[in-house]
Design an enzyme around this catalytic site. Structure first.
Site, PDB file in Angstrom:
ATOM      1  CD  GLU A   1      -2.982  -1.182   2.239  1.00  0.00           C
ATOM      2  OE1 GLU A   1      -2.721  -0.685   3.340  1.00  0.00           O
ATOM      3  OE2 GLU A   1      -4.081  -1.673   1.957  1.00  0.00           O
TER       4      GLU A   1
ATOM      5  CG  ASP B   1      -7.501  -5.404   4.903  1.00  0.00           C
ATOM      6  OD1 ASP B   1      -7.001  -5.671   6.009  1.00  0.00           O
ATOM      7  OD2 ASP B   1      -7.591  -4.253   4.450  1.00  0.00           O
TER       8      ASP B   1
ATOM      9  CD  GLU C   1      -9.940  -1.211   7.951  1.00  0.00           C
ATOM     10  OE1 GLU C   1      -9.034  -1.776   8.585  1.00  0.00           O
ATOM     11  OE2 GLU C   1      -9.791  -0.801   6.794  1.00  0.00           O
TER      12      GLU C   1
HETATM   13  C1  GCU Z   1      -6.165  -2.179   5.865  1.00  0.00           C
HETATM   14  C2  GCU Z   1      -6.524  -0.843   6.408  1.00  0.00           C
HETATM   15  C3  GCU Z   1      -5.369   0.115   6.329  1.00  0.00           C
HETATM   16  C4  GCU Z   1      -4.125  -0.523   6.968  1.00  0.00           C
HETATM   17  C5  GCU Z   1      -3.860  -1.865   6.316  1.00  0.00           C
HETATM   18  C6  GCU Z   1      -2.730  -2.645   6.956  1.00  0.00           C
HETATM   19  O1  GCU Z   1      -5.995  -2.101   4.477  1.00  0.00           O
HETATM   20  O2  GCU Z   1      -7.595  -0.304   5.715  1.00  0.00           O
HETATM   21  O3  GCU Z   1      -5.720   1.295   6.979  1.00  0.00           O
HETATM   22  O4  GCU Z   1      -3.024   0.307   6.837  1.00  0.00           O
HETATM   23  O5  GCU Z   1      -4.999  -2.664   6.427  1.00  0.00           O
HETATM   24  O6  GCU Z   1      -3.012  -3.635   7.606  1.00  0.00           O
HETATM   25  O7  GCU Z   1      -1.577  -2.294   6.795  1.00  0.00           O
END
Ligand code: GCU
Length: 728
Positions: free
Chosen positions: A310, A384, A412
C-alpha cells in the site's frame, strides 16, 4: 428545626444528590471488583483473610500486593485483608517466586514447564493453616497468577481446593496500535490515541499505568505503539526518550514496547541516499539505531514492519527481497535479543489476477531464508480482516518460518464503534481452521503456537481498538474484543463462549438471568454482521476508503482490487469470485484436502461459497433455495438477529447500572438501523443484475439504489480524507 436535625438532613440530601463514587462509565473494564453477596461472600472472606507478600520486594511484586488488596477489598466489600510477613491463620494468600519468597521455596512446588510467564495457584497447608499459594518462576508469572486468582472470585468460582497451573502457549502476545504521532488513529473508533507524545516524557498520564494493568490482567506482554504506516520521526532521539518513559511505566507489568519501523528511515532521518538493505552504510545505520534504542530501553521488543505494501517503502524498491529487508533489521536487534515482526500483508502495485494470491506467491519462495529472530506476521485471511474470510493459505505453507497470526480487534470492517460484534468466534474460527499441512489436525492454532513445525519463537498480534474514550474502546461491548484477544493469545485453544461468559460476569453481572442471554447475544453477533454485510462468502463490499456502510457498487479508482465490484463480480449471469481452476485458481494455495473441499460445490461450506465460486443467480443451494433467494434470506436474517439482540437487551433493563445499559440500548438501535441499511443497499444493487423479485414475505429495500449510492460520509473516524476525496 433544631440545628442538629437540620445539619443531618442537609448531609443526607447531599449524600443522595452526590453521584455514586464509582460511576459505571466503563473505565474500570473487567477489573471492577464489585462486592460479592450472600453465602459466597462468607466463603471468600474465609479464604482470603490476609496477604503474605514475598520477603524480597520488586516493582512487580508491589503491584501484585496492590492488586490483591484492591481486588479483595472490593470483592469482599470490606477493608483489604492485611499484609503479614507469614501466615498466621487459615485463608492466607502467599505469593512470590522461590527466589523472592523463602516461604514459597520451602513448599518445593513443581514449577517446571511454566516458562517465563506461567504460574501455579494451589491450596496448601502451612504451619497448620489452610493457605492459598500463587507462585511462579518469575515475578510477572505471579502477577498473571494474581489476576487469575481474582478472576475466580469475580466469576464466582469455588476457591477450594485449588490446583491450577497455567502457562501461555504463545510467547509474544502483542497489541498493535495503529496510532499516529499526531494522536489520530488509523481505523480507530474510540477517540484519539492514549499516547500523549507532546507531554511525554515528563508527564506520565495515569492512564498508561491503567493500560499496562489491563493488558497484564489478560496476559498481553507486548505493545507496538505506532502505526504500521509509520513515520520515521518515531525513531528520532526525542521520540525514543518518550518511548523509554512509557517503557518504564510498562516494565513492571511485563509489557514490552516495540516500534513500527519505516523502512526508508535511513534516508528520511539518517541523511543517507539509500535504504538498500544490502548497503553497508544502511546496515550500520540500523545497527547504531538499535544500539541507541536498547541503551534507553534494555528490554525493547523489536520492530514491526510493513514494507512494499500500500505504498510503503521496502526492500523491493532496491530489487531486494522481503527476506533481505527483514534480515537486515533482524541482525540489528539480534545482539540485544530483539525480534522483527515482518508483515505478510503485501500486494504489489502491478495489477494482479487475484489479490488473495499475492502474499503466498511472494513469501512461500522465501521459506527458510529468514533469520531466527524474524516472525512473519500473517493476517487471519488472505484479503483484509473481512467479516469472514477463509484462513490465510500461508498458514501451513511455510514450515521453516515462524508465523504469527494477526487479527484486527478494532472493527474497521465490522461496524466500527457502535455495532455489537463479539470477535471471539471469528478468532476461534481462524485458530481452529485445519490447514492439513501435516495431515488432519494441523490447525492454525498449532502453526501459531509453534507446535506444528517445532518453532520456539511464537507470536500473535491484535490491532488494538483502544483510544482515549472514557470506556477505552468506543463501546462497552468492544472491551470484550480486547479481552478475548488476550485470553486466546494466552491459550488459543480456549472456547470463545467460555471467555464471553467470564467477561460478562466480570464486566456486568454474575446474575445467571443476565449472563446467559448476554452471552447468547454475543455469540450470535458476528454471524449476524456477516449476514447483513457480506453473506455466503462475499467480501470487501464496504464504502470506499472509509469502509463505513455498504458500497457494493464501488468501482474505478487507482486499482481494481480496491473496489467492491472486483470482489463481488456480480453480472447478469451470477455472483462470486471464481478462485478455482477455471478462475484465478487461488484455491491451489491450500493443502490438497482443503483445496479439494473448497473446489467441490458439494462440500464447500455455504459461508465461503462466493469466495471461491462464481455461480448463477438461480443456482440451487443445499437449502433448496436459489442463490438469489438465499442471499436475500441471509441479509434479512442479519437484520432480524440484531432485532433479537435489541429485544433481549430490552428484557434486561434494571439488571445492570442505567448508564451502561442506556448506551448499549442506543448503540443497538444504531446497529439495527445500519444493518437494515446494509441489507437494503446490497439487495438494491445486486437486484440490478439478478433481475429477480424478492422471495415472498421479504420486504423490498426502503429506498432506490440511487439513494444508497449517493449517501456520503467524508468524516468517518479512523481515516483522513485526501484533498478532493469523493465519497464513492
Ligand atoms: C487495511 C486498512 C489500512 C491498513 C492496512 C494494513 O488495508 O484499511 O488502513 O493500513 O490494512 O493492515 O496495513
Amino acid at each position: 428545626m433544631p440545628m442538629r436535625a437540620f445539619i443531618r438532613l442537609a448531609l443526607l440530601t447531599l449524600a443522595v444528590l452526590r453521584p455514586a463514587a464509582h460511576a459505571e462509565d466503563g473505565y474500570d473494564l473487567w477489573l471492577r471488583y464489585r462486592p460479592v453477596q450472600g453465602d459466597l461472600l462468607t466463603a471468600y472472606r474465609a479464604a482470603a483473610t490476609e496477604i503474605v507478600p514475598p520477603g524480597t520486594s520488586s516493582p512487580t511484586s508491589a503491584i501484585v500486593s496492590t492488586e490483591l488488596s484492591r481486588g479483595l477489598g472490593g470483592l469482599l466489600g470490606s477493608a483489604a485483608p492485611p499484609a503479614v510477613p507469614a501466615p498466621t491463620r487459615d485463608g492466607s494468600i502467599v505469593f512470590g517466586t522461590p527466589v523472592s519468597s523463602p516461604l514459597i521455596a520451602r513448599l518445593h512446588l513443581n514449577l517446571k514447564g511454566l516458562g517465563d510467564d506461567g504460574y501455579v495457584i494451589r491450596s496448601a497447608s502451612f504451619a497448620g493453616h489452610h493457605i492459598t499459594v500463587i507462585a511462579a518462576p518469575h515475578d510477572v508469572g505471579v502477577l498473571y497468577g494474581a489476576f487469575h486468582f481474582l478472576r475466580l472470585l469475580q466469576t464466582h468460582r469455588p476457591l477450594e481446593p485449588l490446583e491450577l497451573s497455567s502457562a501461555p502457549r504463545i510467547r509474544h502476545r502483542v497489541l498493535d496500535h495503529w496510532d499516529n504521532l499526531d494522536r489520530t488513529i488509523e481505523r480507530g473508533y474510540a477517540g484519539e490515541s492514549i499516547w500523549d507524545w507532546q507531554k511525554l516524557p515528563d508527564y506520565l498520564d495515569p492512564r498508561y499505568t491503567d493500560y499496562a494493568r489491563a493488558c497484564a490482567s489478560v496476559g498481553i506482554n507486548g505493545t507496538v505503539l505506532n502505526n504500521v504506516n509509520a513515520s520515521a520521526i518515531s525513531l528520532t532521539p526525542p521520540y525514543l526518550r518518550k518511548l523509554a518513559a512509557l517503557a518504564d511505566v510498562f516494565r513492571p507489568y511485563g509489557l514490552h514496547v516495540y516500534l513500527s519501523a519505516r523502512f526508508s528511515a535511513p534516508i528520511e532521518i539518517g541523511g543517507l541516499k539509500t535504504a538498500d538493505p544490502l548497503d553497508p552504510a544502511v546496515r550500520a545505520w540500523w545497527r547504531a539505531k538499535s544500539d541507541e534504542i536498547y541503551t534507553l530501553i534494555p528490554d525493547f521488543g523489536g520492530f514491526l514492519v510493513k514494507a512494499n505494501s500500500e505504498g510503503q517503502p521496502g526492500p523491493q524498491d532496491y530489487s531486494r527481497t522481503h527476506a533481505d529487508g527483514a534480515n537486515m533489521l533482524a541482525d540489528a536487534v539480534a545482539p540485544h535479543g530483539g525480534i522483527v515482526m515482518w508483515r505478510a500483508f503485501v500486494y504489489s502495485q502491478e495489477q494482479p489476477d487475484d489479490r488473495a494470491k499475492q502474499a503466498y506467491d511472494e513469501f512461500v519462495p522465501l521459506d527458510g531464508k529468514f533469520r531466527d529472530n524474524v516472525i512473519l506476521q500473517v493476517k487471519n485471511g488472505p484479503i483484509d480482516f473481512q467479516p469472514r474470510e477463509p484462513f490465510h493459505p500461508l498458514f501451513g505453507a511455510m514450515p521453516r518460518t515462524p508465523l504469527m497470526l494477526e487479527v484486527q480487534i478494532t472493527k474497521e470492517y465490522l461496524g466500527m464503534a457502535t455495532h455489537l460484534v463479539y470477535l471471539g468466534p471469528l478468532f476461534e474460527e481462524t485458530l481452529r481452521a485445519d490447514t492439513y499441512a501435516r495431515g488432519k489436525g494441523s490447525s492454525v492454532a498449532k502453526v501459531t503456537d509453534g507446535s506444528l513445525f517445532g518453532h520456539p519463537r511464537t507470536g500473535i498480534a491484535g490491532v488494538a481498538n483502544i483510544g482515549s474514550d472514557r470506556d477505552w474502546t468506543g463501546s462497552h461491548f468492544n472491551q470484550a474484543n480486547w479481552y478475548v484477544f488476550g485470553r486466546l493469545a494466552w491459550d488459543p485453544l480456549q472456547s470463545s463462549r467460555d471467555i464471553a461468559d467470564e467477561w460478562v460476569r466480570m464486566t456486568f453481572s454474575n446474575d445467571p438471568a443476565f449472563v446467559a442471554p448476554v452471552v447468547g447475544m454475543m455469540m450470535s453477533s458476528r454471524e449476524a454482521a456477516v449476514d447483513y454485510m457480506t453473506p455466503l462468502g462475499l467480501a470487501h463490499q464496504m464504502a470506499r476508503t472509509t469502509h463505513y456502510g455498504p458500497g457494493p457498487w464501488v468501482s474505478g479508482g487507482p486499482r481494481a482490487d480496491w473496489t467492491s465490484v472486483y470482489f463481488n463480480r456480480a453480472d447478469a449471469q451470477g455472483i462470486g469470485f471464481d478462485r478455482t481452476a477455471t478462475g484465478s485458481n487461488a484455491v491451489v494455495q491450500y493443502a490438497p484436502p482443503v483445496a479439494a473441499k473448497f473446489t467441490d460445490l458439494k462440500r464447500i461450506p455455504d459461508n465461503l461459497l462466493l469466495w471461491f465460486h462464481h455461480l448463477p443467480w438461480d443456482y440451487k443451494m443445499r437449502s433448496g433455495h436459489t442463490l438469489w433467494d438465499e442471499l436475500v434470506i441471509h441479509y434479512s436474517d442479519g437484520v432480524r438477529t440484531v432485532g433479537d439482540m435489541r429485544r433481549t437487551w430490552a428484557s434486561l433493563a434494571g439488571k445492570i447500572d442505567s448508564h451502561r445499559y442506556a448506551q448499549v440500548s442506543t448503540f443497538l438501535e444504531i446497529q439495527e438501523k445500519e444493518a437494515r441499511w446494509w441489507r437494503d443497499a446490497s439487495i438494491a444493487y445486486f437486484q440490478t443484475f439478478s433481475h429477480q423479485p424478492l422471495p415472498a414475505g421479504f420486504s423490498p429495500p426502503e429506498h432506490d439504489l440511487h439513494y444508497y449510492e449517493t449517501l456520503c460520509f467524508p468524516y468517518v473516524p479512523g481515516h483522513s480524507p485526501l484533498p478532493g476525496e469523493k465519497c464513492q
